[in-house]
Scaffold this motif. Structure first.
Motif, mmCIF file in Angstrom:
data_model
loop_
_atom_site.group_PDB
_atom_site.id
_atom_site.type_symbol
_atom_site.label_atom_id
_atom_site.label_comp_id
_atom_site.label_asym_id
_atom_site.label_seq_id
_atom_site.Cartn_x
_atom_site.Cartn_y
_atom_site.Cartn_z
ATOM 1 N N ASP A 66 0.821 -1.202 0.000
ATOM 2 C CA ASP A 66 0.000 0.000 0.000
ATOM 3 C C ASP A 66 0.860 1.259 0.000
ATOM 4 O O ASP A 66 1.823 1.350 0.756
ATOM 5 C CB ASP A 66 -0.911 -0.010 1.236
ATOM 6 C CG ASP A 66 -1.854 1.169 1.240
ATOM 7 O OD1 ASP A 66 -2.550 1.371 0.242
ATOM 8 O OD2 ASP A 66 -1.881 1.907 2.256
ATOM 9 N N PRO A 79 -1.546 -8.546 -3.928
ATOM 10 C CA PRO A 79 -1.714 -9.556 -2.880
ATOM 11 C C PRO A 79 -3.098 -10.209 -2.968
ATOM 12 O O PRO A 79 -4.049 -9.566 -3.425
ATOM 13 C CB PRO A 79 -1.573 -8.756 -1.583
ATOM 14 C CG PRO A 79 -1.788 -7.340 -1.935
ATOM 15 C CD PRO A 79 -1.474 -7.186 -3.399
ATOM 16 N N GLY A 81 -6.729 -11.321 -2.013
ATOM 17 C CA GLY A 81 -7.754 -10.758 -1.127
ATOM 18 C C GLY A 81 -7.855 -9.244 -1.154
ATOM 19 O O GLY A 81 -8.726 -8.673 -0.496
ATOM 20 N N TYR A 82 -6.981 -8.565 -1.897
ATOM 21 C CA TYR A 82 -7.018 -7.098 -1.990
ATOM 22 C C TYR A 82 -7.086 -6.665 -3.460
ATOM 23 O O TYR A 82 -6.426 -7.269 -4.301
ATOM 24 C CB TYR A 82 -5.754 -6.478 -1.387
ATOM 25 C CG TYR A 82 -5.691 -6.540 0.123
ATOM 26 C CD1 TYR A 82 -6.003 -5.430 0.907
ATOM 27 C CD2 TYR A 82 -5.314 -7.708 0.773
ATOM 28 C CE1 TYR A 82 -5.942 -5.487 2.283
ATOM 29 C CE2 TYR A 82 -5.258 -7.780 2.165
ATOM 30 C CZ TYR A 82 -5.577 -6.657 2.916
ATOM 31 O OH TYR A 82 -5.524 -6.718 4.275
ATOM 32 N N LEU A 85 -4.766 -0.835 -6.885
ATOM 33 C CA LEU A 85 -5.139 0.346 -7.657
ATOM 34 C C LEU A 85 -3.921 1.239 -7.880
ATOM 35 O O LEU A 85 -2.995 1.233 -7.076
ATOM 36 C CB LEU A 85 -6.209 1.168 -6.928
ATOM 37 C CG LEU A 85 -7.515 0.487 -6.530
ATOM 38 C CD1 LEU A 85 -7.403 -0.119 -5.136
ATOM 39 C CD2 LEU A 85 -8.665 1.477 -6.535
ATOM 40 N N SER A 93 -2.111 1.642 -4.418
ATOM 41 C CA SER A 93 -2.986 1.545 -3.250
ATOM 42 C C SER A 93 -3.637 0.170 -3.230
ATOM 43 O O SER A 93 -3.850 -0.438 -4.271
ATOM 44 C CB SER A 93 -4.116 2.579 -3.312
ATOM 45 O OG SER A 93 -3.696 3.833 -2.862
ATOM 46 N N LEU A 94 -3.955 -0.290 -2.017
ATOM 47 C CA LEU A 94 -4.724 -1.529 -1.887
ATOM 48 C C LEU A 94 -6.114 -1.180 -1.377
ATOM 49 O O LEU A 94 -6.307 -0.140 -0.755
ATOM 50 C CB LEU A 94 -4.048 -2.469 -0.889
ATOM 51 C CG LEU A 94 -2.618 -2.908 -1.227
ATOM 52 C CD1 LEU A 94 -2.063 -3.770 -0.103
ATOM 53 C CD2 LEU A 94 -2.577 -3.665 -2.545
ATOM 54 N N SER A 95 -7.094 -2.037 -1.649
ATOM 55 C CA SER A 95 -8.409 -1.832 -1.038
ATOM 56 C C SER A 95 -9.097 -3.167 -0.819
ATOM 57 O O SER A 95 -8.756 -4.161 -1.458
ATOM 58 C CB SER A 95 -9.287 -0.921 -1.910
ATOM 59 O OG SER A 95 -10.153 -1.684 -2.726
ATOM 60 N N VAL A 96 -10.047 -3.159 0.116
ATOM 61 C CA VAL A 96 -10.868 -4.359 0.336
ATOM 62 C C VAL A 96 -12.311 -4.084 -0.077
ATOM 63 O O VAL A 96 -13.250 -4.626 0.490
ATOM 64 C CB VAL A 96 -10.817 -4.862 1.799
ATOM 65 C CG1 VAL A 96 -9.471 -5.490 2.094
ATOM 66 C CG2 VAL A 96 -11.122 -3.750 2.789
ATOM 67 N N ASP A 97 -12.492 -3.222 -1.079
ATOM 68 C CA ASP A 97 -13.820 -2.999 -1.646
ATOM 69 C C ASP A 97 -14.406 -4.330 -2.109
ATOM 70 O O ASP A 97 -13.695 -5.309 -2.268
ATOM 71 C CB ASP A 97 -13.724 -2.061 -2.860
ATOM 72 C CG ASP A 97 -13.443 -0.630 -2.448
ATOM 73 O OD1 ASP A 97 -13.346 -0.366 -1.238
ATOM 74 O OD2 ASP A 97 -13.304 0.228 -3.338
ATOM 75 N N GLU A 98 -15.709 -4.308 -2.398
ATOM 76 C CA GLU A 98 -16.399 -5.507 -2.868
ATOM 77 C C GLU A 98 -15.631 -6.149 -4.034
ATOM 78 O O GLU A 98 -15.075 -5.439 -4.862
ATOM 79 C CB GLU A 98 -17.812 -5.156 -3.380
ATOM 80 C CG GLU A 98 -18.749 -4.544 -2.371
ATOM 81 C CD GLU A 98 -18.520 -3.043 -2.172
ATOM 82 O OE1 GLU A 98 -17.542 -2.492 -2.723
ATOM 83 O OE2 GLU A 98 -19.312 -2.439 -1.443
ATOM 84 N N VAL A 100 -15.056 -7.548 -7.660
ATOM 85 C CA VAL A 100 -15.631 -7.140 -8.939
ATOM 86 C C VAL A 100 -15.600 -8.379 -9.837
ATOM 87 O O VAL A 100 -14.555 -9.017 -9.952
ATOM 88 C CB VAL A 100 -14.813 -5.991 -9.566
ATOM 89 C CG1 VAL A 100 -15.357 -5.620 -10.943
ATOM 90 C CG2 VAL A 100 -14.822 -4.775 -8.646
ATOM 91 N N ARG A 104 -11.271 -10.555 -6.321
ATOM 92 C CA ARG A 104 -10.491 -9.574 -5.570
ATOM 93 C C ARG A 104 -9.146 -10.199 -5.280
ATOM 94 O O ARG A 104 -9.115 -11.126 -4.481
ATOM 95 C CB ARG A 104 -11.212 -9.189 -4.273
ATOM 96 C CG ARG A 104 -10.567 -7.959 -3.609
ATOM 97 C CD ARG A 104 -11.347 -7.476 -2.407
ATOM 98 N NE ARG A 104 -11.315 -8.479 -1.358
ATOM 99 C CZ ARG A 104 -12.200 -8.561 -0.357
ATOM 100 N NH1 ARG A 104 -13.193 -7.716 -0.284
ATOM 101 N NH2 ARG A 104 -12.098 -9.494 0.548
ATOM 102 N N VAL A 109 -10.280 -3.478 -11.990
ATOM 103 C CA VAL A 109 -9.949 -2.379 -11.069
ATOM 104 C C VAL A 109 -8.537 -1.866 -11.337
ATOM 105 O O VAL A 109 -8.306 -0.656 -11.419
ATOM 106 C CB VAL A 109 -10.104 -2.833 -9.596
ATOM 107 C CG1 VAL A 109 -9.548 -1.779 -8.648
ATOM 108 C CG2 VAL A 109 -11.572 -3.115 -9.280
#
Lengths: 195, 279
Positions: A66, A79, A81-82, A85, A93-98, A100, A104, A109
């Motif tokens: 991140d 990684p 599970g993330y 972006l 950047s990493l995110s744990v958004d829904e 797609v 994930r 994304v």
């Protein structure tokens, strides 16, 4: 902002372990582009995948962190599970958004955000995979004037992902897996000649 | 700066001026994706078309705010983390007569209830006070209710077992048609409260802070502010737990902490430079 380099993004799913182990070692140590990869994998997957690639490649391979600055000559893997972006200032950047398309990390994304950050300097590649993730991303890259490549579906372990990408009408080149590295190296070197 | 960036910047300025919520230092890529999703729901053409709505239309703003915050979570997410918490941190916390815990960015509550189950099974809950905070009132309300879809129970149960759970997970909820409700006894020592990491400050001295997968949504500056806030909210030898891909390594607080479980991102605040942490 002025770039004197290209950035490569790769989306790959089923069959990716072999495909990436085929093409990534073909890039030389001093290859000037950063390479950012989403390979669908389990969140619980340990670092085996990254370590295995790193031991076989000339370029350094690492798991993306991140807020990490993207550097030339490095290969970054999302990684498990993330989402991964790209920020406009060329930071990851990493995110744990829904998820797609059930995925994930999602190729869409990565491609969508990278297209906005790098525009015409982005090269997007869709390799083997058994779903449609990445097709929206390919459209985004094209809309932002980037270059798009798909692996020849006939030679892909799973053809659905490249077939789906090609069906968008936004893929510039369909190439054999083994031909992709030399094609890109040629392209990047030509570009540097012009600078 | 392209048009889209300008529109998002002005929109976030409007949200801040009108409502006080500060998204101006959020990481741009993820925020942009969520703003675009909001736009798609409205059927409007431009992001800037939402500016009058966030100013004048309360109902619109509430749903907009809900969509901007990330509320993806599960019970005992990363079971290995909860196992480490149980095995490495709980024994230390047991030495205190009373402990204060802050669960930050509590979202719909799954994380804080998971934590409470660990504390309860380890005999710590009766002497604990847990602050569960989020900036979003609507998710705080859901968290307080503790009602979840029954579809997720299988995953939750599996996670619970992997996290070193000592009982049957079914003892912690009551099933009713398609929902489960968290047992009332798990709620009594939790204080649900609104706290905004971007704008609010320290409100107590904690023994343990959990803030997992929140910092990744912030830019570097805001991450730095929040980590400093955590440092100042922990008592000496208190613990800070971050998400598995988050770190204090590149921040100004790195020298004030000792990593206790590196892989699970559990850090302990030290008071003198020679302190090497609990072992």
């Amino acid at each position: 902002m002025k770039y004197d380099f290209h950035v490569l993004v790769i989306g790959v799913s089923a069959g990716g372990f072999r495909a990436l182990h085929t093409i990534l070692p073909m890039f030389p140590k001093d290859f000037s582009c950063p390479v950012i990869i989403v390979q669908h994998r389990m969140a619980t997957d340990e670092n085996f995948f990254v370590e295995s690639l790193n031991s076989k490649c000339n370029m350094g391979v690492k798991e993306a962190e991140d807020k990490e600055q993207i550097e030339a000559g490095k290969i970054y893997i999302a990684p498990g599970g993330y989402h991964l972006l790209v920020e406009k200032n060329h930071i990851l950047s990493l995110s744990v958004d829904e998820p797609v398309s059930y995925a994930r990390p999602s190729v869409d994304v990565l491609f969508e955000t990278a297209a906005q950050a790098f525009g015409a300097h982005l090269i997007g590649i869709i390799l083997t995979g058994a779903n449609c993730d990445g097709s929206e991303g390919i459209k985004n890259i094209k809309a932002n004037k980037g270059l798009t490549i798909a692996q020849d579906p006939d030679t892909a372990e799973a053809s659905m992902m490249p077939v789906s990408a090609i069906a968008t009408g936004c893929v510039d080149f369909v190439l054999l897996l083994e031909d992709i590295p030399s094609f890109i190296i040629g392209l990047v070197e030509d570009h540097h000649g012009e600078c | 700066m392209d048009n889209q960036d300008i529109e998002i910047k002005v929109l976030m300025e409007a949200v801040h001026l009108k409502h006080g919520y500060d998204f101006r230092q959020y990481a741009g890529a993820s925020l942009t994706r969520r703003v675009k999703k909001c736009l798609a729901d409205t059927g409007l053409n431009n992001i800037s078309d939402m500016i009058p709505l966030v100013i004048h239309d309360k109902a619109f703003f509430n749903s907009f705010l809900h969509n901007l915050s990330v509320n993806v979570t599960e019970m005992f997410r990363d079971p290995q983390f909860f196992l480490s918490l149980r095995e490495k941190i709980v024994p230390y916390l047991k030495t205190f007569p009373f402990i204060k815990v802050w669960s930050v960015g509590v979202s719909t509550g799954e994380e804080v209830y998971s934590l409470v189950i660990v504390l309860k099974e380890e005999g710590l809950y009766e002497k604990s006070l847990i602050y569960a905070t989020d900036f979003n009132d609507s998710v705080l309300e859901s968290a307080q209710k503790g009602i979840y879809s029954i579809d997720n129970i299988k995953t939750s149960t599996l996670n619970y077992q992997k996290s070193g759970g000592k009982k049957s997970f079914g003892t912690y909820y009551h099933a009713d048609y398609n929902s489960v409700i968290i047992d009332r006894s798990l709620k009594k020592n939790i204080v649900f409260a609104n706290h905004n990491l971007a704008t609010d400050s320290v409100f107590g001295e904690m023994n343990l802070i959990l803030c997992r997968n929140v910092l990744i949504y912030f830019n570097k500056d805001l991450q730095e502010r929040v980590l400093e806030l955590f440092k100042n909210s922990l008592r000496a030898y208190g613990f800070l737990c971050l998400g598995s891909k988050e770190t204090i390594n590149f921040s100004g607080i790195v020298d004030s902490f000792v990593p206790i479980v590196k892989k699970q991102k559990i850090f302990q605040k030290k008071v003198n430079p020679a302190f090497e942490g609990v072992k």
